[in-house]
Design an enzyme around this catalytic site. Structure first.
Site, mmCIF file in Angstrom:
data_model
loop_
_atom_site.group_PDB
_atom_site.id
_atom_site.type_symbol
_atom_site.label_atom_id
_atom_site.label_comp_id
_atom_site.label_asym_id
_atom_site.label_seq_id
_atom_site.Cartn_x
_atom_site.Cartn_y
_atom_site.Cartn_z
ATOM 1 C CG ASP A 37 -14.848 64.248 -5.991
ATOM 2 O OD1 ASP A 37 -15.636 63.463 -5.349
ATOM 3 O OD2 ASP A 37 -15.419 65.467 -6.359
ATOM 4 C CE LYS A 59 -11.543 57.882 -6.737
ATOM 5 N NZ LYS A 59 -12.621 58.184 -6.253
ATOM 6 C CG MET A 171 -20.303 57.688 -13.381
ATOM 7 S SD MET A 171 -19.552 56.810 -12.156
ATOM 8 C CE MET A 171 -21.061 56.272 -11.013
#
Ligand code: SAH
Length: 252
Positions: A37, A59, A171
């Site tokens: 990723d 992503k 996040m």
């Protein structure tokens, strides 16, 4: 029937290749196929064999290049062809890494899975910024939460932050205003110390300190970008890297 390959769900740590486990380094160096990723540092990908096939399934919030179901299907398909697959993920595969979903998909298809832990961003950032996640004088509990938009208001964080506790938010950069508001609505003091650690364990790391009420402004004014962690709690106001630098400058 051809023997299935194994899917290795491998933690790549927060960035610095030196923070890989030996097992991760060996698997990366031997792999024919690496599915990685976006958070995996290029220096780590450079450890792959020259003839290895590297597939990025990066992503980003709001821009999905590959849906999770497609990633699961890719891992299973390649393993059933007989290939060992190294699925390389930032940090630890089982901390906000969807490693659990990928392992389930492999189990369902009869593909063997091995999980190789990595240093999660919280651990890497704490060490790099010199913030003790627990400290006998300041915190005896540490919690990890995800601060992305979806479902943020429904998440119950009550009791996770406050005196004697450390809350690490993954996040959370783009939702910093909602996060500060949510925590203060839960009763947290506006002057609770916070730290934001951007690009932890990478050369461009920044450690920013402030107070909970000022978190949204801190993130905006300093133009904090992902990947970054927000840490809430008294441990962030002890002698961390940023505060130590300020103190050193004052002395010189
Ligand atoms: N599995 C990963 C987390 C994936 S979620 C782990 O265990 O670390 C992605 C989030 O992790 C980012 O939005 C950021 O909050 C955090 N993150 C990952 N690498 C980071 C780094 N080097 N510095 C700061 N935060 C990081």
């Amino acid at each position: 029937m051809r023997k299935s390959g194994t899917v290795y769900l491998v933690g790549a740590g927060p960035g610095d290749p030196d923070l890989l486990t030996l097992r991760a380094a060996r698997l990366i160096g031997a792999a024919q196929l690496i599915v990685h990723d976006g958070l995996v540092d290029p220096a780590i990908l450079a450890m792959a064999r020259p003839d290895a096939r590297l597939i990025s399934v990066a992503k980003q919030r709001a821009r999905h290049t590959m849906a999770q179901d497609d990633i699961n299907a890719l891992l299973v398909r390649e393993a059933l062809r007989g290939l060992d697959v190294v699925r390389l993920k930032g940090g630890d595969p089982l901390v906000f890494g969807r490693g659990g979903e990928e392992a389930e998909a492999c189990h369902a298809a009869g593909v063997p899975v091995e999980i190789v832990p990595g240093i999660s961003a919280a651990n890497g950032a704490a060490a790099a910024a010199r913030i003790a996640l627990t400290h006998r004088d300041a915190s005896s509990v540490v919690s990890f939460v995800a601060g992305q938009c979806k479902g943020l208001s429904e998440q119950d964080w009550s009791g996770l932050a406050g005196k004697g506790r450390t809350l690490v938010i993954y996040m959370g950069v783009s939702t910093a205003p909602q996060i500060a508001e949510k925590l203060m609505a839960d009763g947290l003091a506006p002057d609770m110390p916070v730290a934001v650690i951007e690009n932890a364990a990478r050369p461009e790391m920044r450690v920013l300190c402030g107070l909970l009420a000022g978190l949204p402004d801190l993130v905006t004014q300093e133009r904090v970008r992902s990947p970054a962690l927000i840490v809430i709690g008294e441990v962030t106001a002890r002698n961390n890297l940023a505060l130590a630098r300020i103190a050193e400058e004052a002395l010189s």
